[in-house]
Design a protein around this motif. Sequence first.
Motif, PDB file in Angstrom:
ATOM      1  N   GLN A 121      41.735  24.484  34.249  1.00 43.69           N
ATOM      2  CA  GLN A 121      42.212  25.733  34.836  1.00 43.69           C
ATOM      3  C   GLN A 121      42.526  25.553  36.322  1.00 43.69           C
ATOM      4  O   GLN A 121      43.557  26.020  36.800  1.00 43.69           O
ATOM      5  N   ARG A 122      41.649  24.871  37.025  1.00 47.27           N
ATOM      6  CA  ARG A 122      41.849  24.640  38.459  1.00 47.27           C
ATOM      7  C   ARG A 122      43.137  23.864  38.721  1.00 47.27           C
ATOM      8  O   ARG A 122      43.906  24.185  39.622  1.00 47.27           O
ATOM      9  N   ASP A 123      43.365  22.833  37.888  1.00 47.15           N
ATOM     10  CA  ASP A 123      44.526  21.964  38.076  1.00 47.15           C
ATOM     11  C   ASP A 123      45.779  22.474  37.369  1.00 47.15           C
ATOM     12  O   ASP A 123      46.822  21.839  37.445  1.00 47.15           O
ATOM     13  N   LYS A 124      45.628  23.601  36.623  1.00 46.29           N
ATOM     14  CA  LYS A 124      46.741  24.135  35.833  1.00 46.29           C
ATOM     15  C   LYS A 124      47.316  23.028  34.942  1.00 46.29           C
ATOM     16  O   LYS A 124      48.528  22.801  34.894  1.00 46.29           O
ATOM     17  N   ALA A 125      46.415  22.357  34.246  1.00 41.56           N
ATOM     18  CA  ALA A 125      46.763  21.201  33.411  1.00 41.56           C
ATOM     19  C   ALA A 125      46.119  21.364  32.039  1.00 41.56           C
ATOM     20  O   ALA A 125      45.201  22.167  31.873  1.00 41.56           O
ATOM     21  N   PRO A 126      46.580  20.605  31.067  1.00 42.68           N
ATOM     22  CA  PRO A 126      45.934  20.639  29.748  1.00 42.68           C
ATOM     23  C   PRO A 126      44.502  20.114  29.838  1.00 42.68           C
ATOM     24  O   PRO A 126      44.174  19.331  30.743  1.00 42.68           O
ATOM     25  N   LEU A 127      43.695  20.531  28.915  1.00 41.03           N
ATOM     26  CA  LEU A 127      42.323  20.047  28.845  1.00 41.03           C
ATOM     27  C   LEU A 127      42.335  18.543  28.590  1.00 41.03           C
ATOM     28  O   LEU A 127      43.058  18.071  27.718  1.00 41.03           O
ATOM     29  N   ASP A 128      41.561  17.790  29.344  1.00 38.30           N
ATOM     30  CA  ASP A 128      41.496  16.338  29.222  1.00 38.30           C
ATOM     31  C   ASP A 128      40.403  15.977  28.223  1.00 38.30           C
ATOM     32  O   ASP A 128      39.222  15.846  28.581  1.00 38.30           O
ATOM     33  N   ALA A 129      40.799  15.825  26.959  1.00 33.92           N
ATOM     34  CA  ALA A 129      39.841  15.573  25.879  1.00 33.92           C
ATOM     35  C   ALA A 129      39.082  14.270  26.092  1.00 33.92           C
ATOM     36  O   ALA A 129      37.879  14.192  25.824  1.00 33.92           O
ATOM     37  N   ARG A 130      39.768  13.265  26.573  1.00 31.83           N
ATOM     38  CA  ARG A 130      39.098  11.966  26.796  1.00 31.83           C
ATOM     39  C   ARG A 130      38.013  12.103  27.866  1.00 31.83           C
ATOM     40  O   ARG A 130      36.908  11.594  27.712  1.00 31.83           O
ATOM     41  N   ALA A 131      38.343  12.778  28.961  1.00 32.61           N
ATOM     42  CA  ALA A 131      37.353  12.970  30.027  1.00 32.61           C
ATOM     43  C   ALA A 131      36.162  13.775  29.513  1.00 32.61           C
ATOM     44  O   ALA A 131      35.012  13.511  29.893  1.00 32.61           O
ATOM     45  N   TYR A 132      36.425  14.744  28.668  1.00 28.84           N
ATOM     46  CA  TYR A 132      35.364  15.566  28.065  1.00 28.84           C
ATOM     47  C   TYR A 132      34.410  14.702  27.252  1.00 28.84           C
ATOM     48  O   TYR A 132      33.190  14.726  27.461  1.00 28.84           O
ATOM     49  N   VAL A 133      34.952  13.901  26.333  1.00 26.44           N
ATOM     50  CA  VAL A 133      34.107  13.035  25.500  1.00 26.44           C
ATOM     51  C   VAL A 133      33.382  12.015  26.374  1.00 26.44           C
ATOM     52  O   VAL A 133      32.186  11.750  26.167  1.00 26.44           O
ATOM     53  N   ASP A 134      34.065  11.469  27.363  1.00 29.67           N
ATOM     54  CA  ASP A 134      33.427  10.509  28.273  1.00 29.67           C
ATOM     55  C   ASP A 134      32.268  11.158  29.034  1.00 29.67           C
ATOM     56  O   ASP A 134      31.230  10.526  29.251  1.00 29.67           O
ATOM     57  N   ALA A 135      32.436  12.405  29.439  1.00 28.56           N
ATOM     58  CA  ALA A 135      31.361  13.116  30.146  1.00 28.56           C
ATOM     59  C   ALA A 135      30.148  13.295  29.235  1.00 28.56           C
ATOM     60  O   ALA A 135      29.001  13.158  29.680  1.00 28.56           O
ATOM     61  N   VAL A 136      30.397  13.591  27.956  1.00 32.39           N
ATOM     62  CA  VAL A 136      29.282  13.732  27.002  1.00 32.39           C
ATOM     63  C   VAL A 136      28.594  12.379  26.823  1.00 32.39           C
ATOM     64  O   VAL A 136      27.358  12.296  26.818  1.00 32.39           O
ATOM     65  N   ARG A 137      29.384  11.337  26.717  1.00 33.55           N
ATOM     66  CA  ARG A 137      28.794   9.983  26.592  1.00 33.55           C
ATOM     67  C   ARG A 137      27.929   9.662  27.813  1.00 33.55           C
ATOM     68  O   ARG A 137      26.865   9.074  27.684  1.00 33.55           O
ATOM     69  N   LYS A 138      28.412  10.020  28.979  1.00 31.01           N
ATOM     70  CA  LYS A 138      27.662   9.775  30.206  1.00 31.01           C
ATOM     71  C   LYS A 138      26.328  10.528  30.178  1.00 31.01           C
ATOM     72  O   LYS A 138      25.293   9.995  30.565  1.00 31.01           O
ATOM     73  N   ARG A 139      26.370  11.764  29.707  1.00 31.06           N
ATOM     74  CA  ARG A 139      25.132  12.546  29.578  1.00 31.06           C
ATOM     75  C   ARG A 139      24.155  11.884  28.613  1.00 31.06           C
ATOM     76  O   ARG A 139      22.945  12.029  28.754  1.00 31.06           O
ATOM     77  N   ALA A 140      24.705  11.181  27.615  1.00 29.78           N
ATOM     78  CA  ALA A 140      23.864  10.498  26.632  1.00 29.78           C
ATOM     79  C   ALA A 140      23.276   9.207  27.205  1.00 29.78           C
ATOM     80  O   ALA A 140      22.466   8.560  26.562  1.00 29.78           O
ATOM     81  N   GLY A 141      23.734   8.854  28.414  1.00 27.57           N
ATOM     82  CA  GLY A 141      23.217   7.647  29.041  1.00 27.57           C
ATOM     83  C   GLY A 141      23.980   6.395  28.686  1.00 27.57           C
ATOM     84  O   GLY A 141      23.487   5.283  28.842  1.00 27.57           O
ATOM     85  N   LEU A 142      25.215   6.569  28.220  1.00 24.41           N
ATOM     86  CA  LEU A 142      26.020   5.401  27.837  1.00 24.41           C
ATOM     87  C   LEU A 142      26.963   4.982  28.943  1.00 24.41           C
ATOM     88  O   LEU A 142      27.416   5.714  29.734  1.00 24.41           O
TER      89      LEU A 142
END
Length: 142
Positions: A121-142
Amino acid sequence: MFDPSRDQARQFFVASWAKHKNREVLTQLEIIAADLVAHHPEYQPLLEDPDAVYKDFSPEDGQVNPFLHLSLHLAIEEQLSINQPPGIREAFEQCQARHGDRHAALHDVLECLGETIWQAQRDKAPLDARAYVDAVRKRAGL
C-alpha cells in the motif's frame, strides 16, 4: 468473486460467532471463523455487541482492529489450505515447529502478511508474495 464491504465482512464474524454459540449449523467458512474467535477470547464480548460492526478502531489511539486481525487470520487459513503463495505452507509449518504452537505460528505469519500488505500500500505496488514467504521463513529461523 467474493468482495464484501467492511460491514459485511464484520457481520460475517459476528454472525458466525453467534451461530457457534447457539449451536446452529455453520458453513465450513463459518466454522473456521468461529474457531478463530474461540482462540481470541478478548474479542468475544465485542462480537456479541450488535453495534460492533459500526465501531472504529484507531491505531493512533493504540487500538487493534479485531476485525482486521480475524480477517488476516482467515486469509492465512485460506493461503495454507491451497499453499498460495507457493511455499507458505512449508514456511508456516517451520514456524509452527519452532513455536510448538499453531496459534503462535499463525501470529508470526499474520505479522508478516500485515507488513507485506502495508509495504504494498505504501509503495502503491502489488503484494510481494516472495518477500512475504521469505519473511515467514525468517521468523521460523531459517
